[in-house]
Design a protein around this motif. Sequence first.
Motif, PDB file in Angstrom:
ATOM      1  N   PHE A 152       0.843  -1.189   0.000  1.00  0.00           N
ATOM      2  CA  PHE A 152       0.000   0.000   0.000  1.00  0.00           C
ATOM      3  C   PHE A 152       0.881   1.242   0.000  1.00  0.00           C
ATOM      4  O   PHE A 152       2.004   1.230   0.518  1.00  0.00           O
ATOM      5  CB  PHE A 152      -0.913   0.032   1.230  1.00  0.00           C
ATOM      6  N   ALA A 153       0.374   2.327  -0.572  1.00  0.00           N
ATOM      7  CA  ALA A 153       1.119   3.584  -0.584  1.00  0.00           C
ATOM      8  C   ALA A 153       0.142   4.756  -0.538  1.00  0.00           C
ATOM      9  O   ALA A 153      -0.961   4.684  -1.089  1.00  0.00           O
ATOM     10  CB  ALA A 153       1.989   3.683  -1.832  1.00  0.00           C
ATOM     11  N   VAL A 154       0.558   5.816   0.138  1.00  0.00           N
ATOM     12  CA  VAL A 154      -0.206   7.060   0.200  1.00  0.00           C
ATOM     13  C   VAL A 154       0.775   8.200  -0.041  1.00  0.00           C
ATOM     14  O   VAL A 154       1.902   8.181   0.466  1.00  0.00           O
ATOM     15  CB  VAL A 154      -0.904   7.241   1.566  1.00  0.00           C
ATOM     16  N   ASP A 194       3.955  -5.545   2.442  1.00  0.00           N
ATOM     17  CA  ASP A 194       3.695  -6.857   3.041  1.00  0.00           C
ATOM     18  C   ASP A 194       3.558  -6.795   4.560  1.00  0.00           C
ATOM     19  O   ASP A 194       3.788  -7.795   5.257  1.00  0.00           O
ATOM     20  CB  ASP A 194       4.801  -7.851   2.679  1.00  0.00           C
ATOM     21  N   GLY A 195       3.210  -5.655   5.085  1.00  0.00           N
ATOM     22  CA  GLY A 195       3.046  -5.510   6.527  1.00  0.00           C
ATOM     23  C   GLY A 195       4.332  -5.692   7.304  1.00  0.00           C
ATOM     24  O   GLY A 195       4.307  -5.844   8.528  1.00  0.00           O
ATOM     25  N   ALA A 196       5.479  -5.660   6.613  1.00  0.00           N
ATOM     26  CA  ALA A 196       6.763  -5.919   7.279  1.00  0.00           C
ATOM     27  C   ALA A 196       7.763  -4.791   7.089  1.00  0.00           C
ATOM     28  O   ALA A 196       8.702  -4.661   7.874  1.00  0.00           O
ATOM     29  CB  ALA A 196       7.368  -7.224   6.768  1.00  0.00           C
ATOM     30  N   GLU A 197       7.579  -3.994   6.059  1.00  0.00           N
ATOM     31  CA  GLU A 197       8.507  -2.886   5.802  1.00  0.00           C
ATOM     32  C   GLU A 197       7.713  -1.608   5.598  1.00  0.00           C
ATOM     33  O   GLU A 197       6.761  -1.566   4.808  1.00  0.00           O
ATOM     34  CB  GLU A 197       9.374  -3.168   4.575  1.00  0.00           C
ATOM     35  N   PHE A 198       8.104  -0.578   6.327  1.00  0.00           N
ATOM     36  CA  PHE A 198       7.387   0.695   6.291  1.00  0.00           C
ATOM     37  C   PHE A 198       8.392   1.812   6.016  1.00  0.00           C
ATOM     38  O   PHE A 198       9.542   1.759   6.474  1.00  0.00           O
ATOM     39  CB  PHE A 198       6.681   0.951   7.624  1.00  0.00           C
ATOM     40  N   GLY A 199       7.954   2.802   5.289  1.00  0.00           N
ATOM     41  CA  GLY A 199       8.883   3.885   4.987  1.00  0.00           C
ATOM     42  C   GLY A 199       8.213   5.026   4.263  1.00  0.00           C
ATOM     43  O   GLY A 199       6.997   5.031   4.025  1.00  0.00           O
ATOM     44  N   GLY A 200       9.014   6.000   3.927  1.00  0.00           N
ATOM     45  CA  GLY A 200       8.506   7.156   3.223  1.00  0.00           C
ATOM     46  C   GLY A 200       9.644   8.007   2.709  1.00  0.00           C
ATOM     47  O   GLY A 200      10.806   7.850   3.103  1.00  0.00           O
ATOM     48  N   SER A 201       9.306   8.897   1.805  1.00  0.00           N
ATOM     49  CA  SER A 201      10.297   9.814   1.257  1.00  0.00           C
ATOM     50  C   SER A 201       9.665  11.184   1.097  1.00  0.00           C
ATOM     51  O   SER A 201       8.445  11.319   0.947  1.00  0.00           O
ATOM     52  CB  SER A 201      10.827   9.308  -0.090  1.00  0.00           C
ATOM     53  N   LEU A 202      10.512  12.188   1.137  1.00  0.00           N
ATOM     54  CA  LEU A 202      10.085  13.573   1.009  1.00  0.00           C
ATOM     55  C   LEU A 202      10.983  14.268   0.001  1.00  0.00           C
ATOM     56  O   LEU A 202      12.207  14.215   0.104  1.00  0.00           O
ATOM     57  CB  LEU A 202      10.190  14.282   2.365  1.00  0.00           C
ATOM     58  N   ALA A 240      10.386  -4.484   9.988  1.00  0.00           N
ATOM     59  CA  ALA A 240       9.923  -5.128  11.214  1.00  0.00           C
ATOM     60  C   ALA A 240      10.684  -6.426  11.485  1.00  0.00           C
ATOM     61  O   ALA A 240      10.938  -6.776  12.635  1.00  0.00           O
ATOM     62  CB  ALA A 240       8.422  -5.415  11.115  1.00  0.00           C
ATOM     63  N   GLY A 241      11.059  -7.144  10.427  1.00  0.00           N
ATOM     64  CA  GLY A 241      11.735  -8.421  10.611  1.00  0.00           C
ATOM     65  C   GLY A 241      13.089  -8.292  11.288  1.00  0.00           C
ATOM     66  O   GLY A 241      13.403  -9.032  12.224  1.00  0.00           O
ATOM     67  N   SER A 242      13.893  -7.351  10.838  1.00  0.00           N
ATOM     68  CA  SER A 242      15.231  -7.171  11.392  1.00  0.00           C
ATOM     69  C   SER A 242      15.305  -6.016  12.382  1.00  0.00           C
ATOM     70  O   SER A 242      16.347  -5.806  13.007  1.00  0.00           O
ATOM     71  CB  SER A 242      16.238  -6.924  10.264  1.00  0.00           C
ATOM     72  N   ASN A 243      14.214  -5.269  12.502  1.00  0.00           N
ATOM     73  CA  ASN A 243      14.146  -4.115  13.413  1.00  0.00           C
ATOM     74  C   ASN A 243      15.267  -3.116  13.114  1.00  0.00           C
ATOM     75  O   ASN A 243      15.911  -2.589  14.015  1.00  0.00           O
ATOM     76  CB  ASN A 243      14.214  -4.559  14.871  1.00  0.00           C
TER      77      ASN A 243
END
Length: 315
Positions: free
Chosen positions: A201-203, A218-226, A244-247
């Motif tokens: 998903f992306a917003v 995949d509910g495991a990696e989250f991020g963003g860019s500006l 999330a997997g490797s924190n």
Amino acid sequence: MEPVAGVMWALCHSVAGIELITTASPGALPPTKMSPPVYADLGKASRDVFGKGYHFGLLKLECKSKTKTGVEITAGGSNALESGKVAGNLETKYKVKEHGLTFTEKWNTDNTLNTEVALEDKVAKGLKLVLNTTFAPQSGKKSGVLKSTYKTDALSVNLDSTLDLGGPVVNGAGVASYKNWLIGYQMSFDTAKSKLTRNNFAVGFTNPDFILHTYANDGAEFGGSLFHKINPDLEGAVDLAWSAGSNTTRFSIGCKYSLDKDAALRAKVNNSSQVGLGYQQKVRDGITLTLSTLIDGKNFNQGGHKVGLAMELEA
């Protein structure tokens, strides 16, 4: 590091200032009505700040030309300084505009042949169909992908499928826009295993000089860019990701400053203390030279830093 700190201050200031998010800065071009980008192009402006103009550990040469009959020819090669491996590629492209057709053929030194046929805006306005095939003569391995992209003023949808009789992999994505907001979804389904292998998903928010992109993979990696076009000569970007997997957390900040119409400076730094610097100079019409280096700040005295040189020729 003062210029980098200045860019960081300007980017943070733009996030804090609501006016910059909701209103284009003075002198910016007014927004035009156009289709939203496809999912793969979300956050592209920020990625270009971090990716373009850097060729660490490579000597690279690229030549572009166009024949009188309209055939576009691109030939290039690179030499990896550490391994000594040399790679080359040749690409030809021919467009039949009256029929909306584009033929592209590619060959590389791995002896792989790639052929692409694209048909655009003929079956329906905004619809692009692409057939991509790959053939390796030495191994006899063949593969193919059928791609489709459909764009309207408020929606961009693409659907791809591998040509595998044993069970094709279907990839789909869509991006919808509302005013300055973008929302996207991307999936991949393996028909052989009857399993959803990708669920992203992306917003995002965009205006002429400010682009914000966030994602969840995949509910495991989250991020963003500006991305922020601070002024006509200076562009800045920030990239942040958490797994999330490797924190682990990744953070990068970069900028591009145009000295004039023929020269540009680039700089970027990440939380691993890797500093990238680049300088691009248009020597004359059709000749562009790019120098870049990657400095390992954690092991500055031990060496191991990388340099890169690229030359682009166009006639």
